[in-house]
Design a protein around this motif. Structure first.
Motif, PDB file in Angstrom:
ATOM      1  N   GLU A  49      20.414  54.942  60.261  1.00  0.00           N
ATOM      2  CA  GLU A  49      19.704  54.300  59.149  1.00  0.00           C
ATOM      3  C   GLU A  49      18.673  55.239  58.537  1.00  0.00           C
ATOM      4  O   GLU A  49      18.521  55.297  57.311  1.00  0.00           O
ATOM      5  CB  GLU A  49      19.022  53.017  59.637  1.00  0.00           C
ATOM      6  CG  GLU A  49      18.330  52.238  58.531  1.00  0.00           C
ATOM      7  CD  GLU A  49      17.723  50.942  59.022  1.00  0.00           C
ATOM      8  OE1 GLU A  49      16.846  50.403  58.310  1.00  0.00           O
ATOM      9  OE2 GLU A  49      18.104  50.476  60.120  1.00  0.00           O
ATOM     10  N   ASP A  50      17.968  55.988  59.385  1.00  0.00           N
ATOM     11  CA  ASP A  50      16.980  56.937  58.879  1.00  0.00           C
ATOM     12  C   ASP A  50      17.654  58.091  58.147  1.00  0.00           C
ATOM     13  O   ASP A  50      17.122  58.602  57.154  1.00  0.00           O
ATOM     14  CB  ASP A  50      16.133  57.477  60.028  1.00  0.00           C
ATOM     15  CG  ASP A  50      15.273  56.396  60.671  1.00  0.00           C
ATOM     16  OD1 ASP A  50      15.007  55.377  60.009  1.00  0.00           O
ATOM     17  OD2 ASP A  50      14.890  56.563  61.838  1.00  0.00           O
ATOM     18  N   ALA A  53      18.503  56.843  54.708  1.00  0.00           N
ATOM     19  CA  ALA A  53      17.307  56.757  53.870  1.00  0.00           C
ATOM     20  C   ALA A  53      16.840  58.147  53.447  1.00  0.00           C
ATOM     21  O   ALA A  53      16.402  58.344  52.303  1.00  0.00           O
ATOM     22  CB  ALA A  53      16.196  56.030  54.617  1.00  0.00           C
ATOM     23  N   HIS A  54      16.954  59.104  54.358  1.00  0.00           N
ATOM     24  CA  HIS A  54      16.537  60.482  54.070  1.00  0.00           C
ATOM     25  C   HIS A  54      17.417  61.102  52.986  1.00  0.00           C
ATOM     26  O   HIS A  54      16.909  61.822  52.112  1.00  0.00           O
ATOM     27  CB  HIS A  54      16.618  61.301  55.352  1.00  0.00           C
ATOM     28  CG  HIS A  54      16.140  62.707  55.223  1.00  0.00           C
ATOM     29  ND1 HIS A  54      14.803  63.051  55.196  1.00  0.00           N
ATOM     30  CD2 HIS A  54      16.827  63.877  55.107  1.00  0.00           C
ATOM     31  CE1 HIS A  54      14.684  64.362  55.064  1.00  0.00           C
ATOM     32  NE2 HIS A  54      15.892  64.886  55.013  1.00  0.00           N
ATOM     33  N   GLY A  57      17.757  58.021  49.780  1.00  0.00           N
ATOM     34  CA  GLY A  57      16.512  57.458  49.270  1.00  0.00           C
ATOM     35  C   GLY A  57      16.265  56.053  49.783  1.00  0.00           C
ATOM     36  O   GLY A  57      17.195  55.304  50.089  1.00  0.00           O
ATOM     37  N   LYS A  58      15.000  55.710  49.857  1.00  0.00           N
ATOM     38  CA  LYS A  58      14.642  54.390  50.368  1.00  0.00           C
ATOM     39  C   LYS A  58      14.985  53.276  49.383  1.00  0.00           C
ATOM     40  O   LYS A  58      15.027  52.102  49.753  1.00  0.00           O
ATOM     41  CB  LYS A  58      13.148  54.350  50.706  1.00  0.00           C
ATOM     42  CG  LYS A  58      12.781  55.267  51.874  1.00  0.00           C
ATOM     43  CD  LYS A  58      11.311  55.152  52.231  1.00  0.00           C
ATOM     44  CE  LYS A  58      10.987  56.047  53.421  1.00  0.00           C
ATOM     45  NZ  LYS A  58       9.546  55.969  53.796  1.00  0.00           N
ATOM     46  N   ASP A  59      15.226  53.633  48.107  1.00  0.00           N
ATOM     47  CA  ASP A  59      15.571  52.625  47.111  1.00  0.00           C
ATOM     48  C   ASP A  59      17.085  52.454  46.976  1.00  0.00           C
ATOM     49  O   ASP A  59      17.575  51.826  46.040  1.00  0.00           O
ATOM     50  CB  ASP A  59      14.973  52.995  45.752  1.00  0.00           C
ATOM     51  CG  ASP A  59      15.452  54.359  45.251  1.00  0.00           C
ATOM     52  OD1 ASP A  59      16.051  55.111  46.055  1.00  0.00           O
ATOM     53  OD2 ASP A  59      15.214  54.669  44.065  1.00  0.00           O
ATOM     54  N   ARG A  60      17.848  53.000  47.945  1.00  0.00           N
ATOM     55  CA  ARG A  60      19.306  52.870  47.924  1.00  0.00           C
ATOM     56  C   ARG A  60      19.693  51.408  48.144  1.00  0.00           C
ATOM     57  O   ARG A  60      18.866  50.575  48.516  1.00  0.00           O
ATOM     58  CB  ARG A  60      19.913  53.719  49.048  1.00  0.00           C
ATOM     59  CG  ARG A  60      19.660  53.138  50.428  1.00  0.00           C
ATOM     60  CD  ARG A  60      19.927  54.126  51.539  1.00  0.00           C
ATOM     61  NE  ARG A  60      19.804  53.503  52.863  1.00  0.00           N
ATOM     62  CZ  ARG A  60      18.645  53.193  53.422  1.00  0.00           C
ATOM     63  NH1 ARG A  60      17.506  53.433  52.796  1.00  0.00           N
ATOM     64  NH2 ARG A  60      18.604  52.628  54.613  1.00  0.00           N
ATOM     65  N   ASP A  61      20.963  51.105  47.958  1.00  0.00           N
ATOM     66  CA  ASP A  61      21.493  49.783  48.288  1.00  0.00           C
ATOM     67  C   ASP A  61      21.704  49.732  49.802  1.00  0.00           C
ATOM     68  O   ASP A  61      22.724  50.194  50.310  1.00  0.00           O
ATOM     69  CB  ASP A  61      22.805  49.545  47.550  1.00  0.00           C
ATOM     70  CG  ASP A  61      23.403  48.181  47.854  1.00  0.00           C
ATOM     71  OD1 ASP A  61      22.746  47.382  48.555  1.00  0.00           O
ATOM     72  OD2 ASP A  61      24.530  47.916  47.401  1.00  0.00           O
ATOM     73  N   ALA A  62      20.736  49.187  50.525  1.00  0.00           N
ATOM     74  CA  ALA A  62      20.798  49.184  51.982  1.00  0.00           C
ATOM     75  C   ALA A  62      21.951  48.355  52.521  1.00  0.00           C
ATOM     76  O   ALA A  62      22.357  48.522  53.678  1.00  0.00           O
ATOM     77  CB  ALA A  62      19.474  48.671  52.564  1.00  0.00           C
ATOM     78  N   ASP A  65      24.687  50.419  53.963  1.00  0.00           N
ATOM     79  CA  ASP A  65      24.459  51.227  55.166  1.00  0.00           C
ATOM     80  C   ASP A  65      25.503  50.981  56.236  1.00  0.00           C
ATOM     81  O   ASP A  65      25.995  51.921  56.871  1.00  0.00           O
ATOM     82  CB  ASP A  65      23.068  50.939  55.743  1.00  0.00           C
ATOM     83  CG  ASP A  65      21.951  51.574  54.934  1.00  0.00           C
ATOM     84  OD1 ASP A  65      22.243  52.163  53.875  1.00  0.00           O
ATOM     85  OD2 ASP A  65      20.786  51.474  55.362  1.00  0.00           O
ATOM     86  N   GLN A 138      12.579  52.679  67.305  1.00  0.00           N
ATOM     87  CA  GLN A 138      12.422  53.812  66.395  1.00  0.00           C
ATOM     88  C   GLN A 138      12.964  55.069  67.050  1.00  0.00           C
ATOM     89  O   GLN A 138      12.602  55.393  68.181  1.00  0.00           O
ATOM     90  CB  GLN A 138      10.957  54.027  66.031  1.00  0.00           C
ATOM     91  CG  GLN A 138      10.345  52.922  65.197  1.00  0.00           C
ATOM     92  CD  GLN A 138       8.984  53.321  64.660  1.00  0.00           C
ATOM     93  OE1 GLN A 138       8.867  54.199  63.799  1.00  0.00           O
ATOM     94  NE2 GLN A 138       7.945  52.680  65.161  1.00  0.00           N
TER      95      GLN A 138
END
Length: 225
Positions: A49-50, A53-54, A57-62, A65, A138
């Motif tokens: 998941e990280d 996001a890396h 981008g954090k604004d992706r369509d999660a 994932d 984490q």
């Protein structure tokens, strides 16, 4: 007092980083994402998941994932029967076990991947415990995986050593208060490992084994770069 010898697996004990790069690249391609292999390589070592996001981008369509991770896992799984251990990786673990270190594997891989890696390494008798991404909330570069591994070894951070091949490994180990050793066999430049907290840097497991007495595992604890 117990001393823990903590090891990342992908890129550190097994020559698998570029298999992950190819699998992620293809997973991204199938989903219509154009992500450079160089960028994927620098993100290897992060939990799935990280990593997404890396790279996206954090604004992706999660919501995407799960499908991306599943595609990567399916593609990478085709290599499970032939994952290549790095030279002398098992010998290094056995030597440390014989010297009284508690050897714990600390990986961002899920348990299924870890099982395949363990079969490839063929060093079960030298491994005290394993800590996978399934065991903590984490992953690296947070110190949680290292803290968990220290608990499995019943060892304090002081005097314990974490060997890895990425900046994420070095940052996690440094945050957890253990000595960090970097290996170049994962493809990350020496300067990046140094900047992230590596006390010493070696080419690969064979190089570390050959210089074990002068390494942070030895009595002198010297620095090799």
């Amino acid at each position: 007092m117990n001393r823990a010898a903590l090891f990342d697996v992908d890129g550190t004990l097994a020559d698998t980083n570029h298999l992950h790069v190819t699998s992620w690249w293809e997973a991204f391609r199938q989903a219509g994402h154009d992500v450079a292999m160089h960028d994927i390589h620098r993100a290897i070592g992060l939990p799935g998941e990280d990593l997404l996001a890396h790279l996206l981008g954090k604004d992706r369509d999660a919501e995407e994932d799960g499908a991306l991770s599943a595609a990567h896992d399916t593609l990478y799984g085709t290599y499970f029967d032939r994952l290549p251990p790095l030279e002398s990786a098992a010998d290094l673990l056995r030597e440390l076990d014989g010297r009284g270190w508690s050897v714990v594997l600390v990986t961002s891989a899920r348990q299924t991947e870890l099982d395949a890696l363990l079969r490839a390494l063929d060093a079960d008798g030298a491994v005290t415990a394993t800590a996978s991404a399934d065991d903590v909330e984490q992953g690296k570069p947070a110190p949680d995986p290292v803290h968990h591994a220290l608990g499995l070894a019943d060892a304090p951070a002081r005097g314990s050593v974490f060997v890895g091949d990425t900046v994420w490994d070095m940052r996690a180990g440094t945050s957890a208060g253990v000595i960090c050793v970097g290996l170049l066999c994962g493809g990350i430049p020496r300067a990046d490992l140094d900047d992230a907290g590596a006390r010493a840097v070696y080419r690969n497991p064979a190089d570390l084994l050959a210089h074990l007495d002068a390494s942070p595992f030895g009595a002198t604890g010297g620095r090799r770069t």
